[in-house]
Design a protein around this motif. Structure first.
Motif, PDB file in Angstrom:
ATOM      1  N   ALA A   8      -5.050  15.802   1.190  1.00 12.88           N
ATOM      2  CA  ALA A   8      -5.797  14.735   1.864  1.00 12.88           C
ATOM      3  C   ALA A   8      -5.531  13.386   1.195  1.00 12.88           C
ATOM      4  O   ALA A   8      -6.437  12.650   0.818  1.00 12.88           O
ATOM      5  CB  ALA A   8      -7.290  15.047   1.889  1.00 12.88           C
ATOM      6  N   ARG A   9      -4.253  13.050   1.112  1.00 15.70           N
ATOM      7  CA  ARG A   9      -3.832  11.814   0.452  1.00 15.70           C
ATOM      8  C   ARG A   9      -4.145  10.606   1.323  1.00 15.70           C
ATOM      9  O   ARG A   9      -4.225  10.713   2.549  1.00 15.70           O
ATOM     10  CB  ARG A   9      -2.340  11.883   0.158  1.00 15.70           C
ATOM     11  CG  ARG A   9      -1.871  10.989  -0.954  1.00 15.70           C
ATOM     12  CD  ARG A   9      -0.455  11.349  -1.380  1.00 15.70           C
ATOM     13  NE  ARG A   9      -0.389  12.639  -2.056  1.00 15.70           N
ATOM     14  CZ  ARG A   9       0.687  13.100  -2.660  1.00 15.70           C
ATOM     15  NH1 ARG A   9       1.808  12.393  -2.648  1.00 15.70           N
ATOM     16  NH2 ARG A   9       0.679  14.280  -3.250  1.00 15.70           N
ATOM     17  N   VAL A  10      -4.292   9.450   0.701  1.00 12.44           N
ATOM     18  CA  VAL A  10      -4.743   8.243   1.397  1.00 12.44           C
ATOM     19  C   VAL A  10      -3.708   7.130   1.276  1.00 12.44           C
ATOM     20  O   VAL A  10      -3.116   6.917   0.216  1.00 12.44           O
ATOM     21  CB  VAL A  10      -6.099   7.756   0.829  1.00 12.44           C
ATOM     22  CG1 VAL A  10      -6.473   6.397   1.398  1.00 12.44           C
ATOM     23  CG2 VAL A  10      -7.194   8.778   1.132  1.00 12.44           C
ATOM     24  N   SER A  11      -3.494   6.424   2.379  1.00 16.08           N
ATOM     25  CA  SER A  11      -2.656   5.214   2.373  1.00 16.08           C
ATOM     26  C   SER A  11      -3.488   4.092   1.767  1.00 16.08           C
ATOM     27  O   SER A  11      -4.384   3.552   2.418  1.00 16.08           O
ATOM     28  CB  SER A  11      -2.233   4.866   3.804  1.00 16.08           C
ATOM     29  OG  SER A  11      -1.430   3.714   3.830  1.00 16.08           O
ATOM     30  N   THR A  12      -3.184   3.749   0.524  1.00 17.59           N
ATOM     31  CA  THR A  12      -4.098   2.941  -0.284  1.00 17.59           C
ATOM     32  C   THR A  12      -3.537   1.573  -0.641  1.00 17.59           C
ATOM     33  O   THR A  12      -2.471   1.473  -1.265  1.00 17.59           O
ATOM     34  CB  THR A  12      -4.432   3.688  -1.594  1.00 17.59           C
ATOM     35  OG1 THR A  12      -4.907   5.002  -1.266  1.00 17.59           O
ATOM     36  CG2 THR A  12      -5.483   2.952  -2.391  1.00 17.59           C
ATOM     37  N   THR A  15     -10.763  10.440  -4.520  1.00 20.14           N
ATOM     38  CA  THR A  15     -10.673   9.377  -5.534  1.00 20.14           C
ATOM     39  C   THR A  15     -10.803   7.965  -4.969  1.00 20.14           C
ATOM     40  O   THR A  15     -11.277   7.067  -5.658  1.00 20.14           O
ATOM     41  CB  THR A  15      -9.336   9.475  -6.288  1.00 20.14           C
ATOM     42  OG1 THR A  15      -8.251   9.240  -5.372  1.00 20.14           O
ATOM     43  CG2 THR A  15      -9.167  10.843  -6.929  1.00 20.14           C
ATOM     44  N   VAL A  16     -10.387   7.769  -3.734  1.00 19.37           N
ATOM     45  CA  VAL A  16     -10.352   6.403  -3.204  1.00 19.37           C
ATOM     46  C   VAL A  16     -11.735   5.792  -3.004  1.00 19.37           C
ATOM     47  O   VAL A  16     -11.928   4.600  -3.298  1.00 19.37           O
ATOM     48  CB  VAL A  16      -9.509   6.359  -1.913  1.00 19.37           C
ATOM     49  CG1 VAL A  16      -9.658   5.013  -1.198  1.00 19.37           C
ATOM     50  CG2 VAL A  16      -8.045   6.608  -2.239  1.00 19.37           C
ATOM     51  N   GLN A  73       0.091  10.380  -5.579  1.00 14.56           N
ATOM     52  CA  GLN A  73      -0.825  11.505  -5.554  1.00 14.56           C
ATOM     53  C   GLN A  73      -2.184  11.177  -6.166  1.00 14.56           C
ATOM     54  O   GLN A  73      -3.126  11.972  -6.054  1.00 14.56           O
ATOM     55  CB  GLN A  73      -0.223  12.722  -6.258  1.00 14.56           C
ATOM     56  CG  GLN A  73      -0.003  12.550  -7.752  1.00 14.56           C
ATOM     57  CD  GLN A  73       1.366  11.989  -8.078  1.00 14.56           C
ATOM     58  OE1 GLN A  73       2.006  11.358  -7.226  1.00 14.56           O
ATOM     59  NE2 GLN A  73       1.831  12.221  -9.303  1.00 14.56           N
ATOM     60  N   ALA A  74      -2.308  10.013  -6.790  1.00 16.17           N
ATOM     61  CA  ALA A  74      -3.589   9.634  -7.399  1.00 16.17           C
ATOM     62  C   ALA A  74      -4.618   9.196  -6.374  1.00 16.17           C
ATOM     63  O   ALA A  74      -5.811   9.115  -6.682  1.00 16.17           O
ATOM     64  CB  ALA A  74      -3.366   8.499  -8.411  1.00 16.17           C
ATOM     65  N   PHE A  75      -4.183   8.938  -5.147  1.00 16.10           N
ATOM     66  CA  PHE A  75      -5.080   8.362  -4.146  1.00 16.10           C
ATOM     67  C   PHE A  75      -5.376   9.392  -3.058  1.00 16.10           C
ATOM     68  O   PHE A  75      -4.517   9.681  -2.213  1.00 16.10           O
ATOM     69  CB  PHE A  75      -4.445   7.107  -3.547  1.00 16.10           C
ATOM     70  CG  PHE A  75      -4.011   6.108  -4.586  1.00 16.10           C
ATOM     71  CD1 PHE A  75      -4.939   5.407  -5.339  1.00 16.10           C
ATOM     72  CD2 PHE A  75      -2.661   5.893  -4.838  1.00 16.10           C
ATOM     73  CE1 PHE A  75      -4.539   4.507  -6.307  1.00 16.10           C
ATOM     74  CE2 PHE A  75      -2.254   4.977  -5.800  1.00 16.10           C
ATOM     75  CZ  PHE A  75      -3.199   4.285  -6.541  1.00 16.10           C
ATOM     76  N   LYS A  96       0.848  -1.189   0.000  1.00 16.38           N
ATOM     77  CA  LYS A  96       0.000   0.000   0.000  1.00 16.38           C
ATOM     78  C   LYS A  96       0.881   1.235   0.000  1.00 16.38           C
ATOM     79  O   LYS A  96       2.012   1.212   0.497  1.00 16.38           O
ATOM     80  CB  LYS A  96      -0.957   0.018   1.196  1.00 16.38           C
ATOM     81  CG  LYS A  96      -0.317   0.179   2.570  1.00 16.38           C
ATOM     82  CD  LYS A  96      -1.387   0.104   3.646  1.00 16.38           C
ATOM     83  CE  LYS A  96      -0.829   0.283   5.051  1.00 16.38           C
ATOM     84  NZ  LYS A  96      -0.415   1.675   5.336  1.00 16.38           N
ATOM     85  N   THR A  97       0.383   2.291  -0.584  1.00 22.27           N
ATOM     86  CA  THR A  97       1.079   3.559  -0.457  1.00 22.27           C
ATOM     87  C   THR A  97       0.998   3.992   1.004  1.00 22.27           C
ATOM     88  O   THR A  97       0.072   3.619   1.723  1.00 22.27           O
ATOM     89  CB  THR A  97       0.442   4.637  -1.347  1.00 22.27           C
ATOM     90  OG1 THR A  97      -0.906   4.866  -0.918  1.00 22.27           O
ATOM     91  CG2 THR A  97       0.449   4.208  -2.815  1.00 22.27           C
ATOM     92  N   SER A  98       1.953   4.787   1.443  1.00 25.21           N
ATOM     93  CA  SER A  98       1.895   5.259   2.825  1.00 25.21           C
ATOM     94  C   SER A  98       0.983   6.468   2.970  1.00 25.21           C
ATOM     95  O   SER A  98       0.572   6.812   4.078  1.00 25.21           O
ATOM     96  CB  SER A  98       3.304   5.629   3.316  1.00 25.21           C
ATOM     97  OG  SER A  98       3.732   6.836   2.705  1.00 25.21           O
ATOM     98  N   GLY A  99       0.669   7.110   1.848  1.00 25.80           N
ATOM     99  CA  GLY A  99      -0.076   8.359   1.901  1.00 25.80           C
ATOM    100  C   GLY A  99       0.828   9.553   2.152  1.00 25.80           C
ATOM    101  O   GLY A  99       0.385  10.690   2.126  1.00 25.80           O
TER     102      GLY A  99
END
Length: 457
Positions: A248-252, A271-272, A265-267, A170-173
């Motif tokens: 407001a990035r998300v750990s995805t 968008t999530v 940056q896409a998440f 997962k991305t860390s955000g």
């Protein structure tokens, strides 16, 4: 001025009150506290998979993402009867009742407290002594491109697989990347950390140009595999956590097929939810993919037989029973007569490395309550020393998030290794001089009530 009305939501068969629902938590995007709650409800299935049954440290941003956060380990005394808690003990010897989330109503309740991201421990409430997941935190040094982080992630996946574990990415955000592997809950925290050290060293062996297992920042390059995230009392932002970034990035969670081309940056909070509704949760199945640490612990034994000692622990941890010397590299340098303890700034008792020796020419610039204040101090220092700035690489600017009592603070140091020796500026008075322990008389993180007295200028 009209008083803000509370919003009462029906969630999981319970009524959850959201206070100040229109309070803006992300000024640049305009998202409010109610927007955060609605986001978490939209991805609740995935978010709960990352936190369910785990004690959680509350990281509260009562003034929004741009405000100062504070950590609250103890559950609020005023809470609904349906909020579950469990008592944890910490390396300092202290204990605390922490929140345990199992359903969407409990999740919404903690978001209402001002929690933007979720920070669960790697254990379940039913067994607090044996982690059930190995956490790999890929932490890039400044200047490392996202493409390199993705490359290290793929190498890490292969190492985990070769040692009998399934990695879930997962991305860390934030700037880095996370990979979790579920494990049988039969190893202690020190054993899980030993396995994480062995993993980090094996990834470094396979990809020495882009990955490192070196703990001290001035010795790192590329992407650092932070094995100490597996030490007791450490928490990591879990799956689907919104992070306190401007966008407001998300750990995805991702599938491995997505990793080579993903962009962090896409998440975001916008968008999530649509992605979740469209493809579901890529981490579905993580709880069933339980593996063993036997192979990594055998690799650790091989490392020890080859002369590799334990890797350094975080400075605030007390010495573990049976633990080898933590800073073996520094001790070896001391025995060989190399390295030195960098001098402290005027009026301070310890310098850029504490009392540790280093071969790197380090100076300290700021100790500040916030990163913004610390970076402002760095800019003032830069203005006075513009002539050397061109010699510095991004990785020479060491920005550390340090643990205080209930909040973090920021330290900035500079590594002058790329500056010609005659041109290196000396250690000067700190641009910002903040002491998170000023006026504090309680126990420190090692559990000692008698803290050494600090010398004041």
């Amino acid at each position: 001025m009209p008083v803000a009305k509370d919003e009462v939501l029906e969630i999981a068969g319970r009524q959850v009150t959201i206070s100040n629902p229109d309070k803006v938590f992300f000024p640049k995007t305009g998202h409010t506290k109610l927007d955060l709650v609605r986001y978490y409800m939209a991805v609740a299935e995935g978010a709960l998979r990352g936190v369910s049954g785990r004690p959680m440290a509350l990281k509260r941003f009562v003034n929004g993402a741009e405000g100062q956060a504070f950590f609250q380990k103890r559950a609020p005394s005023s809470r609904p009867e349906w909020i579950e808690t469990v008592e944890l003990s910490f390396p300092s010897g202290r204990t605390a009742e922490e929140i345990v989330v199992r359903d969407a109503a409990q999740l919404a309740w903690i978001i209402n407290l001002g929690c933007i991201d979720l920070n669960p421990h790697p254990v379940r409430a039913v067994d607090l002594d044996h982690p059930d997941e190995l956490r790999v935190d890929l932490d890039p040094v400044p200047g490392v491109p996202w493409t390199q982080i993705r490359q290290v992630a793929m190498v890490t996946r292969d190492v985990l697989k070769d040692f009998g574990l399934t990695g879930w990415p997962k991305t860390s955000g934030s700037r880095g990347f996370h990979i979790y592997a579920r494990i049988e809950p039969r190893w202690s925290f020190p054993e899980v950390r030993r396995a994480a050290v062995a993993l980090a060293r094996e990834v470094e062996r396979r990809a020495p140009e882009i990955a490192t297992s070196r703990w001290w920042k001035e010795e790192r390059h590329g992407v650092f595999l932070d094995y100490n995230q597996n030490a007791k009392d450490r928490t990591v932002a879990s799956a689907y956590s919104i992070r306190p970034t401007a966008d407001a990035r998300v750990s995805t969670p991702l599938s491995w097929d997505e990793v080579p081309t993903c962009e962090a940056q896409a998440f975001t909070i916008d968008t999530v939810p649509n992605r979740f509704a469209r493809i579901g949760d890529p981490s579905l199945g993580i709880d069933e993919a339980v593996g063993s640490l036997d192979a990594l612990l055998e690799l650790s034994r091989q490392h020890e037989a080859a002369g590799f000692g334990d890797a350094p622990w975080p400075p605030h941890f007390v010495k573990q029973e049976g633990e080898p010397a933590r800073v073996q590299l520094s001790r070896r340098k001391r025995e060989e007569g190399s390295g030195q303890v960098p001098p402290p700034a005027p009026g301070k008792t310890v310098g850029p490395t504490g009392r540790r020796r280093s071969t790197m020419p380090l100076i300290e610039i700021a100790r500040a309550a916030t990163e913004t204040e610390a970076r402002a101090g760095l800019q003032r220092w830069r203005a006075r020393h513009a002539e050397i700035w061109a010699h510095l690489a991004p990785s020479d600017i060491l920005v550390d998030s340090m643990r205080g009592r209930n909040t973090t603070w920021t330290r900035i140091r500079i590594n002058l290794r790329n500056v010609p020796e005659p041109e290196r500026p000396p250690q000067e008075a700190l641009e910002v001089d903040y002491d998170p322990w000023a006026g504090y008389t309680g126990p420190d993180r090692s559990g000692q009530l008698d803290r050494p007295k600090r010398q004041r200028p």
